[in-house]
Design an enzyme around this catalytic site. Sequence first.
Site, PDB file in Angstrom:
ATOM      1  N   ILE A 117       0.805  -1.239  -0.056  1.00 50.27           N
ATOM      2  CA  ILE A 117       0.035  -0.001   0.120  1.00 50.27           C
ATOM      3  C   ILE A 117       0.972   1.291  -0.001  1.00 50.27           C
ATOM      4  O   ILE A 117       1.769   1.240   0.791  1.00 50.27           O
ATOM      5  CB  ILE A 117      -0.836  -0.050   1.205  1.00 50.27           C
ATOM      6  CG1 ILE A 117      -1.872  -1.081   1.194  1.00 50.27           C
ATOM      7  CG2 ILE A 117      -1.611   1.415   1.276  1.00 50.27           C
ATOM      8  CD1 ILE A 117      -2.735  -1.311   2.371  1.00 50.27           C
ATOM      9  N   LEU A 118       0.491   2.141  -1.027  1.00 51.11           N
ATOM     10  CA  LEU A 118       1.797   3.467  -0.873  1.00 51.11           C
ATOM     11  C   LEU A 118       1.200   4.466  -0.101  1.00 51.11           C
ATOM     12  O   LEU A 118       0.019   4.666   0.232  1.00 51.11           O
ATOM     13  CB  LEU A 118       1.422   3.771  -2.398  1.00 51.11           C
ATOM     14  CG  LEU A 118       1.754   2.751  -3.574  1.00 51.11           C
ATOM     15  CD1 LEU A 118       1.601   3.735  -5.012  1.00 51.11           C
ATOM     16  CD2 LEU A 118       3.128   2.189  -3.642  1.00 51.11           C
ATOM     17  N   HIS A 134      -6.437  -4.827 -10.968  1.00 53.52           N
ATOM     18  CA  HIS A 134      -6.971  -5.360  -9.786  1.00 53.52           C
ATOM     19  C   HIS A 134      -7.796  -6.667 -10.364  1.00 53.52           C
ATOM     20  O   HIS A 134      -8.590  -6.281 -11.559  1.00 53.52           O
ATOM     21  CB  HIS A 134      -7.667  -4.690  -8.861  1.00 53.52           C
ATOM     22  CG  HIS A 134      -8.322  -5.489  -7.656  1.00 53.52           C
ATOM     23  ND1 HIS A 134      -7.533  -5.983  -6.551  1.00 53.52           N
ATOM     24  CD2 HIS A 134      -9.647  -5.603  -7.528  1.00 53.52           C
ATOM     25  CE1 HIS A 134      -8.280  -6.531  -6.057  1.00 53.52           C
ATOM     26  NE2 HIS A 134      -9.617  -6.254  -6.441  1.00 53.52           N
TER      27      HIS A 134
END
Length: 226
Positions: A117-118, A134
């Site tokens: 997760i950024l 996704h």
Amino acid sequence: MPSGPPSPAERGPGGEAPLSAPTGKARLAILLSGRGSNMLALAREVREGVLQGLAEIAVVFSNIPEAAGLQAAAELGYATASVDSRGRKRAEFDADVVAKLEQFRPDYIVLAGYMRILSPTFIRAFAGRILNIHPADTHQHQGLHAYEWAWENRLPETKITVHLVDEGLDTGPVLAQAPVDLRGAETLEDVERRGLAVEHRFYADILARLIRGELPKTPAPATASQ
Ligand code: GRF
């Protein structure tokens, strides 16, 4: 005013991401953590498909130095880079990754099985220019195990989603979706095989349309307040 990701042509000298390649091609940084089948599909489309003449691979990056996809990219002759994420705090790690990626002057950050997760640090550095694929409709399913979810629920169809990335888990603005017919699928492997076949064409198609400025403007992903 809504603003989507700028096409390279929109970013001149002094813009947030000047087109760096004298070739006029969009420079891609492809980020992965695993086997890299989407990276390989994108590379093929850059060499001889819809991305030919439009894009070039500036670097393939991984947070897992021994990722199979990184090895495959190196064997094909692409520049590779890695920063090991294990044991690192998210913001500090991401700051290192941003510094590393900036050396390659990417126009787009293309997540392809990048299992992170950024942080806001990362999102702000490449705002509106980070894409992800996704294997489900992100309005219905986020995170890992999307093909398992489709299989366990015996869905007749799933939707591959390409979206811009924000600070959430698969929550960024959707750029496009492609249906996958799952009727008659007999195993999870069958579901995944059908889905990946769509992923491998669709990601490059959408990226090509984005680079050409053919996608409708999408609101840029939100970042936490400065
Ligand atoms: C793909 O299913 C992609 O949609 C998801 O992670 C998987 C990566 O597979 N984000 P690969 O490494 O590209 O083969």
